[in-house]
Design a protein around this motif. Structure first.
Motif, PDB file in Angstrom:
ATOM      1  N   MET A 151      41.900  20.989 -10.806  1.00 34.77           N
ATOM      2  CA  MET A 151      41.540  21.405  -9.449  1.00 34.77           C
ATOM      3  C   MET A 151      41.086  22.858  -9.364  1.00 34.77           C
ATOM      4  O   MET A 151      40.619  23.297  -8.303  1.00 34.77           O
ATOM      5  CB  MET A 151      42.737  21.227  -8.510  1.00 34.77           C
ATOM      6  CG  MET A 151      43.214  19.806  -8.335  1.00 34.77           C
ATOM      7  SD  MET A 151      44.616  19.754  -7.215  1.00 34.77           S
ATOM      8  CE  MET A 151      43.843  20.317  -5.702  1.00 34.77           C
ATOM      9  N   ASP A 173      38.983  25.989  -9.203  1.00 33.53           N
ATOM     10  CA  ASP A 173      37.575  26.359  -9.088  1.00 33.53           C
ATOM     11  C   ASP A 173      37.380  27.762  -9.658  1.00 33.53           C
ATOM     12  O   ASP A 173      38.334  28.441 -10.033  1.00 33.53           O
ATOM     13  CB  ASP A 173      37.068  26.252  -7.642  1.00 33.53           C
ATOM     14  CG  ASP A 173      37.790  27.181  -6.675  1.00 33.53           C
ATOM     15  OD1 ASP A 173      38.235  28.264  -7.092  1.00 33.53           O
ATOM     16  OD2 ASP A 173      37.906  26.826  -5.490  1.00 33.53           O
ATOM     17  N   SER A 223      37.130  20.117  -9.596  1.00 31.37           N
ATOM     18  CA  SER A 223      37.496  20.823  -8.368  1.00 31.37           C
ATOM     19  C   SER A 223      36.513  20.552  -7.240  1.00 31.37           C
ATOM     20  O   SER A 223      35.342  20.236  -7.461  1.00 31.37           O
ATOM     21  CB  SER A 223      37.541  22.334  -8.633  1.00 31.37           C
ATOM     22  OG  SER A 223      36.259  22.789  -9.035  1.00 31.37           O
TER      23      SER A 223
END
Length: 727
Positions: free
Chosen positions: A424, A426, A454
């Motif tokens: 997840m 970023d 993500s």
């Protein structure tokens, strides 16, 4: 053209995006041929924000609707203050003025009568004459009255340009009395400065003001818009050729006009050009910095001058009997390698591995910090390991208006940092996280690399693996207890390209056949509201989560949320509700935060329940897992109903029961990692609603969308002497 004037009695419908309104008006003169049995007439059309009791002077024409009879269709509207005592009571008590509710409105009108508006406009100090009206409340009301009076002027102009009421208020909040000047001089500035005003809205406004299609400001705004849209789809940069193609199509201009705009943006330091894989890559300036800085930090962490875990290797072998060879290798690597990765699907023992790792660290009196990108993932991590865990934002100590407390100048004082749900991550969050890691600290990235990447720009976990300079342990053995779950065995089957099996003796994995989106939607509502609660006892609001691949479809997020809200939390006379930004929010509604709000410490994907709506203070309160968060009505566009959410938004979360509609109308979203991610969100029960053909298409489609990122290559280039990759 016909004319009509009167006071607003009932507002039946109002679309905040375009101002289209249906209301009942009490006419100033008798119009028996048009009125209902209450003496009201129906008015329809695009109107400025109207309030109960307000007096309207309208131009338009009478039309007969085939179903609803005679209606007055508005072409022009002028709003006036109410001219009767009852109108004033309803107007002030409608929620228009922050700080005034129905009871206070009655006291104000009882005190000043028909002079009420003059008092508010010209003698606000006299409000203290109203019984039980304190100084603090008086100041709030005076400020709110002045503000709404000024907003009216901006609204009248913007409504003539088809700009919604809600955005008009945001524009005024941003620019104040300079609003009209800003709008007329540089309408594209709105897209840069105001959340909720995108390029499309700003461009529509600019065109209505007569701005040429090849205006330099429009060209630059179009290029930036395409780059931002690309970032929203996960791309860190765009190849210049792709950027020009998409921008020319958006603006409907010749692509030959774009290089000059690109050059101006480069000189203005809004974009950066790089060479990636032999072609020109266009970065938003922030993403170029984030990617390079994060790559440099990883390179420095891989080859530290010293390790904060030096000597710990002496005892961790004592735990070997509790682990499989794969798990033992993961723990060993995390101690020996300053940066390492642990990946694997559900039921393969990632949590068991982390527990042993934490035990060893604590036995050696080493400091370990556990963190995840989302609050739900952090809570689950803490529960499963028995060790405190937090969101990355809280770990770094966000200071409202001041960035993060922990950064390069003030790094985290930990010996090992464990980041769970790393798929997840970023790029922006990774940059801030790595900035706070001190030299010598070991970092372990934990996650399922086969899940969706993500929501934000970047593909961090895959890029870290792809650089081939970080040791990776992949857990593959499914433990006996996990193998009893059809959710887990089918998730692994899907990951290996096999169609999931729906056996007659299944206890946690089911399929309800549906061939169309409409049929799937009907099944979803029935399954969520009736069948699952009756058979398994799950609460349909707090324990069952609908996950869908798409937003707009009869089986998409928007439609399903409306149907589920109506079924699970219907309106009642005792249940407050408020329509904001095209959605009705009601007490007890399940809602989700859709953007990071560092000041409130709520983040994209956090789910809660509406606990209060205050019509006097213009606020809505949401109960999240650990606290109550209050939003001004203008900030409620950060929330959306969450009875149904996209599979992308479910990352890092786990729900007792999950229901997933999957039909061929979703064909362009049917991918293996999407189905795999959705199924692995279910802890105890997973129900698919759809057809086998759609499921098989998703399983076979293992071609995940390419994300434009150069993170992996930049790590390699940042390493000393371009070190050789691991074998």
């Amino acid at each position: 053209m016909d004319t009509l004037s009167g006071s607003v009695e009932i507002i039946t419908y109002q679309n905040p995006e375009n101002g289209y309104t249906i209301l009942r008006l009490k006419p100033d003169v008798s119009l028996k041929q048009y009125t209902d049995h209450f003496g009201n007439v129906t008015v329809v059309g695009n109107l400025p924000d109207c309030n109960l009791g307000e007096h309207l002077s309208l131009q338009g024409e009478w039309k007969k609707h085939s179903e609803f009879g005679m209606q007055f269709s508005v072409t022009q509207c002028q709003t006036n203050y109410p001219s009767t005592l009852e109108g004033l009571r309803r107007y002030l008590g409608s929620g228009l003025i922050k700080g005034i509710g129905p009871r206070l409105a009655d006291r104000i009108v009882d005190t000043f009568g028909l002079e009420t508006i003059d008092i508010l406009d010209n003698h606000p100090a006299r409000l203290r004459e109203v019984p039980d009206f304190g100084a603090k409340r008086s100041l709030m009301v005076v400020a709110a009255w002045d503000e709404q009076r000024n907003i009216k002027q901006v609204m009248l102009f913007l409504h003539s340009k088809n700009i919604s009421t809600s955005l008009a208020v945001k524009i005024y909040k941003q620019y104040g009395d300079q609003s009209l000047t800003v709008i007329q001089s540089d309408p594209y500035r709105l897209a840069r400065d105001i959340h909720g005003v995108g390029f499309i809205t700003a461009d529509r406004l600019a065109q209505s003001l007569g701005l040429a299609v090849d205006n330099p400001s429009r060209i630059e705004a179009g290029l930036i818009y395409i780059l931002n849209e690309a970032a929203s789809s996960g791309h860190v940069y765009l190849p210049q050729s792709k950027l020009f193609e998409l921008t020319a199509d958006l603006l409907k201009v010749d692509a030959d006009l774009l290089p000059v705009g690109l050059e101006r943006l480069t000189k203005g330091d809004r974009i950066v050009l790089q060479v990636v894989e032999g072609q020109t890559a266009v970065y938003l300036t922030a993403f170029n910095y984030f990617e390079q800085h994060a790559a440099d930090k990883i390179a420095h962490l891989i080859h530290p001058s010293e390790s904060r875990l030096a000597g710990i290797q002496q005892i961790f072998s004592l735990f070997n009997n509790n682990l499989t060879d794969e798990q033992f290798q993961a723990v060993k690597q995390s101690f020996e390698s300053p940066v390492s990765i642990l990946t694997g699907g559900p039921g393969t023992g990632k949590t068991t591995t982390l527990k042993v790792l934490i035990d060893v660290l604590e036995l050696n009196r080493k400091k370990v910090a556990l963190a995840s990108p989302t609050g739900r993932a952090a809570k689950r991590l803490a529960e499963s390991t028995g060790h405190p865990a937090s969101t990355i934002h809280r770990l770094l100590g966000y200071i409202p208006g001041g960035g993060f407390n922990h950064c390069e100048e003030n790094p985290l004082n930990v010996d090992m940092l464990v980041i769970d749900e790393s798929s997840m991550l970023d790029l922006a969050l990774t940059h801030y996280l790595l900035s706070a890691v001190s030299p010598g600290t070991h970092v372990l990235f934990v996650g399922d690399v086969d899940q969706l990447p993500s929501v934000g720009a970047g593909n961090i976990l895959k890029d870290l693996i792809a650089c081939q300079h970080i040791p990776v342990t992949r857990l593959t053995q499914i433990f006996r207890q996990a193998s009893d779950s059809q959710i887990i065995t089918n998730a692994h089957a899907i990951n290996y390209g096999e169609t999931p099996r729906f056996q007659s003796d299944n206890h946690d994995f089911f399929l309800f056949p549906a061939t169309s989106a409409e049929e799937a939607a009907r099944w979803v509502v029935d399954v969520v509201c009736t069948r699952i609660p009756k058979k398994f006892g799950f609460d349909p609001v707090s324990q069952i989560q609908v996950l869908t691949p798409i937003h707009r479809s009869p089986a998409g997020v928007i439609s399903l949320n409306q149907q589920l809200q109506s079924a699970l939390n219907p309106p009642t006379s005792s249940k407050p509700e408020k329509s904001l930004f095209g959605q009705v929010f009601r007490i007890n509604d399940r809602v989700m935060q859709v953007q990071n709000n560092y000041d409130k410490e709520v983040f994209n994907g956090d789910i809660g329940k509406v606990s209060a709506i205050n019509f006097e203070d213009h606020t809505l309160t949401v109960a999240f897992d650990d606290r109550q968060v209050t939003y001004d009505w203008l900030d409620v566009d950060q929330l959306t109903l969450a009875y149904a959410i996209t599979i992308h938004k479910s990352q890092g979360s786990e729900f007792p029961a999950v229901v997933i509609p999957l039909v061929m109308q979703h064909y362009h979203m049917l991918q293996r990692n999407l189905l795999y991610t959705g199924i692995t969100r279910a802890r105890e029960l997973c129900v698919l609603v759809g057809d086998q053909k759609a499921i098989q298409m998703a399983v076979k489609n293992n071609q995940a969308q390419k994300r434009y990122s150069n993170f992996s290559q930049r790590i390699c280039l940042a390493l000393p002497g371009n070190a050789l990759p691991l074998l």
